[in-house]
Design a protein around this motif. Sequence first.
Motif, PDB file in Angstrom:
ATOM      1  N   TYR A  34       0.935  -1.286  -0.020  1.00  0.00           N
ATOM      2  CA  TYR A  34       0.067  -0.163   0.119  1.00  0.00           C
ATOM      3  C   TYR A  34       0.727   1.145  -0.211  1.00  0.00           C
ATOM      4  O   TYR A  34       1.927   1.051   0.291  1.00  0.00           O
ATOM      5  N   ARG A  35       0.227   2.394  -0.397  1.00  0.00           N
ATOM      6  CA  ARG A  35       0.881   3.898  -0.197  1.00  0.00           C
ATOM      7  C   ARG A  35      -0.039   4.593   0.433  1.00  0.00           C
ATOM      8  O   ARG A  35      -1.301   4.395   0.822  1.00  0.00           O
ATOM      9  N   VAL A  36       0.540   5.444   1.105  1.00  0.00           N
ATOM     10  CA  VAL A  36      -0.210   6.630   1.937  1.00  0.00           C
ATOM     11  C   VAL A  36      -0.319   7.645   1.287  1.00  0.00           C
ATOM     12  O   VAL A  36       0.851   8.455   0.647  1.00  0.00           O
ATOM     13  N   GLY A  55      -3.002  11.063   4.157  1.00  0.00           N
ATOM     14  CA  GLY A  55      -2.739  10.268   5.232  1.00  0.00           C
ATOM     15  C   GLY A  55      -3.441   8.905   4.982  1.00  0.00           C
ATOM     16  O   GLY A  55      -3.444   8.154   5.750  1.00  0.00           O
ATOM     17  N   GLU A  59      -4.641   5.283   3.418  1.00  0.00           N
ATOM     18  CA  GLU A  59      -3.944   4.382   3.179  1.00  0.00           C
ATOM     19  C   GLU A  59      -4.736   3.876   1.790  1.00  0.00           C
ATOM     20  O   GLU A  59      -6.107   3.548   1.607  1.00  0.00           O
ATOM     21  N   SER A  75     -10.385   0.190   0.869  1.00  0.00           N
ATOM     22  CA  SER A  75      -9.350   1.055   0.389  1.00  0.00           C
ATOM     23  C   SER A  75      -8.846   0.333  -0.723  1.00  0.00           C
ATOM     24  O   SER A  75      -8.706   1.093  -1.933  1.00  0.00           O
TER      25      SER A  75
END
Length: 192
Positions: A59-61, A65, A67, A173
């Motif tokens: 995952y990336r943030v 903020g 995810e 997400s």
Amino acid sequence: MFEAFEIYLKQKADLTDGEIDAVRAVSIEKKIRKRQYLLQEGDVCHYNCFIVKGCLRLYRVGEDGAEHILRFGVENWWISDRESYNTGNPSKSNIDALENCEVILIDKPAFDDLLTTIPRLKNYIEVLKARSFDASQNRIMTNISSTAEEKYQNFMTSFPDIFYRVPLHMIASYLGVSRETLSRIRNQFSHK
């Protein structure tokens, strides 16, 4: 731990015992605790990671903020940050364990050497890369053309082994929908 990887390699790539020994010689067995990082943003991804046991996520943030889960990985899947692995640049992603995991790591120089010396492994990895590319293309198409309900149904059908192992907010997400939307959809499906 390596025995499960050996079975996988013999079944999928039809490797000989000698070829398995060459893979074993460069393999690193690692246990990762739940919530522990395999890779953190800013570090370079040096390893191909085969999952023997457990569930991980890539995952990336975002700037806000939040995810954004790019993929999950479970038993007999491979996971790494391909961009960082291929370029040697710092990763923009994180990989962490959603369960206690057991993995096999092979660093890039050793893996590249294996692909040169074991043609059957190279052929199998090429098949995996093609499947991964196809899956990415299909995911992009689903994300830009499907309703939230269709995305949810597709995820449940395509990844039943993951669906029941990860929290709903992570599925939201991955699907690119809000938790509230996912809860509403889930309620609709449970009443059908």
